[in-house]
Scaffold this active site. Sequence first.
Site, PDB file in Angstrom:
ATOM      1  N   LYS A 187       0.819  -1.204   0.000  1.00 34.98           N
ATOM      2  CA  LYS A 187       0.000   0.000   0.000  1.00 34.98           C
ATOM      3  C   LYS A 187       0.870   1.278   0.000  1.00 34.98           C
ATOM      4  O   LYS A 187       2.079   1.226   0.234  1.00 34.98           O
ATOM      5  CB  LYS A 187      -0.932  -0.010   1.218  1.00 34.98           C
ATOM      6  CG  LYS A 187      -1.928  -1.184   1.203  1.00 34.98           C
ATOM      7  CD  LYS A 187      -2.775  -1.233  -0.066  1.00 34.98           C
ATOM      8  CE  LYS A 187      -4.077  -1.979   0.078  1.00 34.98           C
ATOM      9  NZ  LYS A 187      -3.984  -3.428   0.195  1.00 34.98           N
TER      10      LYS A 187
HETATM   11  C1  PLP Z   1      -5.291  -4.212   0.903  1.00 31.35           C
HETATM   12  C2  PLP Z   1      -6.747  -4.045   0.952  1.00 31.35           C
HETATM   13  C3  PLP Z   1      -7.525  -4.421   2.060  1.00 31.35           C
HETATM   14  C4  PLP Z   1      -7.013  -5.224   3.215  1.00 31.35           C
HETATM   15  O1  PLP Z   1      -5.861  -4.848   3.751  1.00 31.35           O
HETATM   16  P1  PLP Z   1      -4.863  -5.863   4.520  1.00 31.35           P
HETATM   17  O2  PLP Z   1      -4.080  -4.893   5.339  1.00 31.35           O
HETATM   18  O3  PLP Z   1      -4.039  -6.557   3.484  1.00 31.35           O
HETATM   19  O4  PLP Z   1      -5.695  -6.772   5.336  1.00 31.35           O
HETATM   20  C5  PLP Z   1      -8.869  -4.122   2.046  1.00 31.35           C
HETATM   21  N1  PLP Z   1      -9.444  -3.507   1.009  1.00 31.35           N
HETATM   22  C6  PLP Z   1      -8.740  -3.150  -0.088  1.00 31.35           C
HETATM   23  C7  PLP Z   1      -9.431  -2.448  -1.198  1.00 31.35           C
HETATM   24  C8  PLP Z   1      -7.377  -3.437  -0.162  1.00 31.35           C
HETATM   25  O5  PLP Z   1      -6.714  -3.113  -1.265  1.00 31.35           O
END
Ligand code: PLP
Length: 396
Positions: free
Chosen positions: A186
Amino acid sequence: MPGFELFGDEEKKEVQDVLDNGVLMRYGFDPMRNGHYKALELEKDLAKKMQTKHAQVVSSGTAALTVALACAEIGSGDEVIMPTFTFVASFEAILSVGAVPVLCDIDDTLTLDPKAVANLVTEKTKAIMPVHMCGSMADLKALKDICEKHNLILLEDACQAIGGTYDGKPLGSYGDLGCFSFDFVKTITCGEGGAIVTDSSLFADRSHKYHDHGHDHVGNDRGAETHPFLGYNYRLSELHAAVGIAQLRKLDDTIALQKKHYTILRDAISTIPEVTFRRVPDTGVESYAFLTIFLPTEDLARKTHKSLGAHGVDACFYWYDNNWHYYKKWEHLIEQKSLGKLSDEIQAGLKKNLKSFDSSDAWMSRTISCLIKLKWTEEEINQRASNMVTAIQSIL
Ligand SMILES: *Cc1c(COP(=O)(O)O)cnc(C)c1O
């Protein structure tokens, strides 16, 4: 998008503070801390940055969605409307609180279509969960109107769009609750982590308790604290939070860099009349984490995707075929492959709701998204722009 590209001395310094005092947990051990409360500090920084009254850091984005749903009293048999294009975390979080995920078509924003949402509201609907995929947002005003009409919670999944805005507000801060992920790919990363932001002091109070076994966090003897309601453990460690503090300070620079790279690529591709761009709702400003295009047909999109790869343009995704982001490949959800028994309400709800989504298919089958990286040199980005144009033109 990936914040890990900018991992450096700033992150190491913050982590070193934690290593020096040895307190890896956010609660307790005050005399040993030398004043370092990294999770708390990250929450303060994040609330300020997102212009919300409160922020709660947790162990993942999925945990953030789960805690947010729990805080809004969503539970057994309640329905939550979510898009067909998202990450599996959306329905995982909904299922984990006992609620029923109700899949809904997307439109040319590649997020929830408000008209389709309105058609899916029932007496059991408790929340609408737009997911701001690939750096751009849902039509939040239209969704908020539906929420106000039916007294529903608006829960924004801003995991892929931190740094974007809508109506002048940071994405995540517009709804009743907003969620972020700080996983490794992210825009801001802690390695693993996530956060909930809200202006509601009620939700904020519930979230700190719920994410820590129901602890009331009163006094300084953890063992003597009371538990006003059931909770779980979704805590973020001090080591992870430390990384997040340094990363969050880089957010503005990261977004500026993404915008610069995105614009160069977009300007280049705009010269090709057959290519169109994803719609950004009025008053919305993207985080520029991805550049997302439509080709005229599915066949041309598939060919373009192949051609981009063959021309050395990496990190472009054809989500229509993706195992994790589009409903067509969620056979574990469709076929209800759960280790334990799902509740009767969930079984019935999934059976009723999971069909084909023609409008979503019409958009997604023509969509290609390319990740915007941060560390491209000027030469690399210009080369990439020219390779993209050549790759697309070669199949048209
Ligand atoms: C990455 C992501 C999540 C979940 O995040 P994690 O930290 O990997 O559990 C939820 N929604 C979206 C749209 C994502 O891209």
